[in-house]
Design a protein around this motif. Structure first.
Motif, PDB file in Angstrom:
ATOM      1  N   UNK A  58      -4.997   0.581  -4.747  1.00 14.24           N
ATOM      2  CA  UNK A  58      -4.461  -0.430  -5.650  1.00 14.24           C
ATOM      3  C   UNK A  58      -5.467  -1.544  -5.843  1.00 14.24           C
ATOM      4  N   UNK A  89       3.638  -9.306   3.260  1.00 12.40           N
ATOM      5  CA  UNK A  89       3.756  -8.291   4.315  1.00 12.40           C
ATOM      6  C   UNK A  89       4.706  -8.728   5.418  1.00 12.40           C
ATOM      7  N   UNK A 102      -2.405  -2.267  10.591  1.00  9.06           N
ATOM      8  CA  UNK A 102      -1.685  -2.931   9.499  1.00  9.06           C
ATOM      9  C   UNK A 102      -2.619  -3.519   8.436  1.00  9.06           C
ATOM     10  N   UNK A 108       6.018  -1.577   9.260  1.00  7.25           N
ATOM     11  CA  UNK A 108       5.651  -2.692   8.405  1.00  7.25           C
ATOM     12  C   UNK A 108       5.922  -2.334   6.958  1.00  7.25           C
ATOM     13  N   UNK A 109       6.055  -3.356   6.126  1.00  6.99           N
ATOM     14  CA  UNK A 109       6.141  -3.096   4.698  1.00  6.99           C
ATOM     15  C   UNK A 109       5.424  -4.204   3.964  1.00  6.99           C
ATOM     16  N   UNK A 110       4.885  -3.869   2.810  1.00  7.51           N
ATOM     17  CA  UNK A 110       4.113  -4.856   2.071  1.00  7.51           C
ATOM     18  C   UNK A 110       4.457  -4.747   0.594  1.00  7.51           C
ATOM     19  N   UNK A 111       4.731  -5.891  -0.014  1.00  5.61           N
ATOM     20  CA  UNK A 111       5.017  -5.943  -1.442  1.00  5.61           C
ATOM     21  C   UNK A 111       3.780  -6.475  -2.138  1.00  5.61           C
ATOM     22  N   UNK A 112       3.310  -5.738  -3.127  1.00  2.00           N
ATOM     23  CA  UNK A 112       2.051  -6.072  -3.774  1.00  2.00           C
ATOM     24  C   UNK A 112       2.299  -6.388  -5.232  1.00  2.00           C
ATOM     25  N   UNK A 118      -2.689   2.459   0.208  1.00  4.18           N
ATOM     26  CA  UNK A 118      -1.348   2.814   0.687  1.00  4.18           C
ATOM     27  C   UNK A 118      -1.321   4.311   0.954  1.00  4.18           C
ATOM     28  N   UNK A 177       7.143  -5.081  -8.333  1.00  6.17           N
ATOM     29  CA  UNK A 177       6.086  -5.073  -7.321  1.00  6.17           C
ATOM     30  C   UNK A 177       5.886  -3.671  -6.780  1.00  6.17           C
ATOM     31  N   UNK A 178       4.762  -3.483  -6.120  1.00 10.37           N
ATOM     32  CA  UNK A 178       4.458  -2.209  -5.467  1.00 10.37           C
ATOM     33  C   UNK A 178       4.894  -2.332  -4.023  1.00 10.37           C
ATOM     34  N   UNK A 179       5.621  -1.345  -3.532  1.00 15.80           N
ATOM     35  CA  UNK A 179       6.087  -1.399  -2.146  1.00 15.80           C
ATOM     36  C   UNK A 179       5.359  -0.370  -1.285  1.00 15.80           C
ATOM     37  N   UNK A 180       4.622  -0.866  -0.299  1.00 15.52           N
ATOM     38  CA  UNK A 180       3.949   0.018   0.657  1.00 15.52           C
ATOM     39  C   UNK A 180       4.669  -0.084   1.987  1.00 15.52           C
ATOM     40  N   UNK A 181       4.944   1.056   2.586  1.00 11.07           N
ATOM     41  CA  UNK A 181       5.585   1.059   3.913  1.00 11.07           C
ATOM     42  C   UNK A 181       4.710   1.843   4.873  1.00 11.07           C
ATOM     43  N   UNK A 182       4.627   1.344   6.114  1.00 12.50           N
ATOM     44  CA  UNK A 182       3.774   2.040   7.079  1.00 12.50           C
ATOM     45  C   UNK A 182       4.351   1.920   8.481  1.00 12.50           C
ATOM     46  N   UNK A 237      -1.798   9.299  -1.211  1.00 17.10           N
ATOM     47  CA  UNK A 237      -2.441   8.011  -0.963  1.00 17.10           C
ATOM     48  C   UNK A 237      -2.673   7.331  -2.292  1.00 17.10           C
ATOM     49  N   UNK A 238      -2.667   6.002  -2.259  1.00 22.08           N
ATOM     50  CA  UNK A 238      -2.819   5.270  -3.500  1.00 22.08           C
ATOM     51  C   UNK A 238      -3.733   4.081  -3.279  1.00 22.08           C
TER      52      UNK A 238
END
Lengths: 245, 245
Positions: A190, B216, B92, B186-190, B242, A239-244, A187-188
């Motif tokens: 941010x 997102x 989400x 889903x995916x999110x770019x931060x 994340x 960028x940081x990429x989070x996927x869920x 887990x991260x």
DNA sequence: AAGTGGTCTAGACCACTCA
DNA sequence: GAGTGGTCTAGACCACTTG
């Protein structure tokens, strides 16, 4: 043939058989009894060896595949995953370049040491006050330019003697495979930080420049904290990429 | 009794039976044939109804549970998930308060409209140039204070007539359930952005203050883009969480 | 005690890969 | 054609929940 001590007790344990089998197979991978990249016996043979039905063995293998320890290929066989392969080693690296591709940069080790865990490490790594941790400080480079500072702490018990070595692998997945540690969830957290004078100098920024603060915790497969990383990242073109799910 | 048209072709299709069964069950949930919160028939009855073995039915139900459409409880039964429940609706939402808990704030709708997709929307939502999208602009509040600006775009085809309604639910999960849309990955770019004059005013910040930019994209269960959200978040006492496997 | 999902079995047959 | 994993079957028995 039934050889594992686990099997002798299996029928009296309340723990489901397929989980006991999974644990036994995972142990073979962790210890290196089955080497990375090697093919393992087919389902039928394994089922016979463990004295379970093929359905039960299949369920155990399904689990191990979902945990990224195995890869199964129809018509070919079942193989132990090599955690040093590009695909698997990038598992916990979520910083991406503009186009979305992984960053294949270099690292610069600043410091490796071992000592008694401080308060923050005790909290995040769930270790007791007197326990020892291994610490690494390093910079991550992209095209020769530093863009991320990392402070890493790991329980010394999981990686004994690590601080005394000169070498230190780039990725936690590689280190874990060397030491027979199986990795699981991460887990991260941010947030935005402003570069301290030290960070600013290391990343060649003006002090006070906003940076991404990445507070990452990686657990072993059985849920114990294995690595805590505090990263500060200047990601102007990243960028940081989070996927869920 | 076999009633589904899908079943008549099943034995001639190469698509695995358990996937065909899953699709049929998912359709019942999407259409509201099975209501949120309701119990569905037991495994044996379902297997008989579809003319498959209980093992195959079980595999289909396992899949649906992993996709968060069903919950199974030993000794009680199998239930259709209510996507408006707190637990599922937060699926989400990855911004957390200091302690790690979800933020139970309010929303302030600024604008709801419908129009032809612009270039960015075509790219991110994978819609054709002339297709229409529904747009929502709103603020998210915590203790009455705005902390996040959101620009949301959705294919109008998935949510027909949405822009003409006065009401707009807070969460995409609730909206999707209303319209019979099943949501998936889903995916999110931060990254870090600096507040433009408009954003700064909306969030009551000095222009140029660094904010988290959250880009997102949420897909339907079958992989089509369902919602694109551009968020700008001032998270001084918050963080983005994340989690990965 | 009745009903549910969870585990486990012992097969059969199919799809795929490779020598 | 031999060997592999993937699908599918038709049960049995267990653990759990509820009336």
């Amino acid at each position: 043939m039934v050889t594992d001590p686990m099997m002798t007790a299996s029928r009296f344990s309340t723990r489901p058989l397929y989980l006991q089998v999974r644990d036994a197979l995972a142990a073979r991978i962790a210890t290196g009894d089955w080497q990375p990249g090697a093919a393992i016996p087919n389902e039928g043979d394994l089922a016979r060896e463990f004295g379970v039905s093929s359905g039960t063995m299949r369920k155990a293998l399904d689990l191990l595949e979902s945990e990224r320890l195995l890869t199964r290929r129809q018509g070919r066989g079942t193989f132990v995953n090599d955690q040093t392969s590009d695909e698997l080693a990038e598992r916990y690296s979520n910083i991406r370049a503009q186009g979305g591709e992984h960053i294949s940069g270099d690292f610069q080790i600043l410091d490796v040491s071992e000592g008694v865990a401080n308060d923050a490490e005790c909290t995040r790594l769930s270790v007791r006050e007197h326990e020892r941790v291994c610490r690494v400080r390093r910079l991550r480079l992209c095209h020769g330019k530093p863009f991320m500072s990392e402070h890493i702490s790991m329980p010394a018990s999981l990686f004994p003697g690590l601080a005394k070595r000169g070498e230190f692998p780039h990725r936690i997945t590689i280190l874990a495979q060397e030491f027979g540690v199986l990795l699981g969830k991460g887990q991260e957290r941010i947030s935005i930080d402003t570069a301290s004078p030290e960070i600013a100098e290391a990343l060649r920024l003006a002090p006070g420049t906003p940076v991404l603060m990445l507070d990452r915790l990686i657990h072993t497969l059985d849920g114990r904290p294995a690595e805590w990383r505090l990263g500060r990242c200047h990601c102007a073109d990243k960028f940081y990429l989070a996927e869920f799910n």
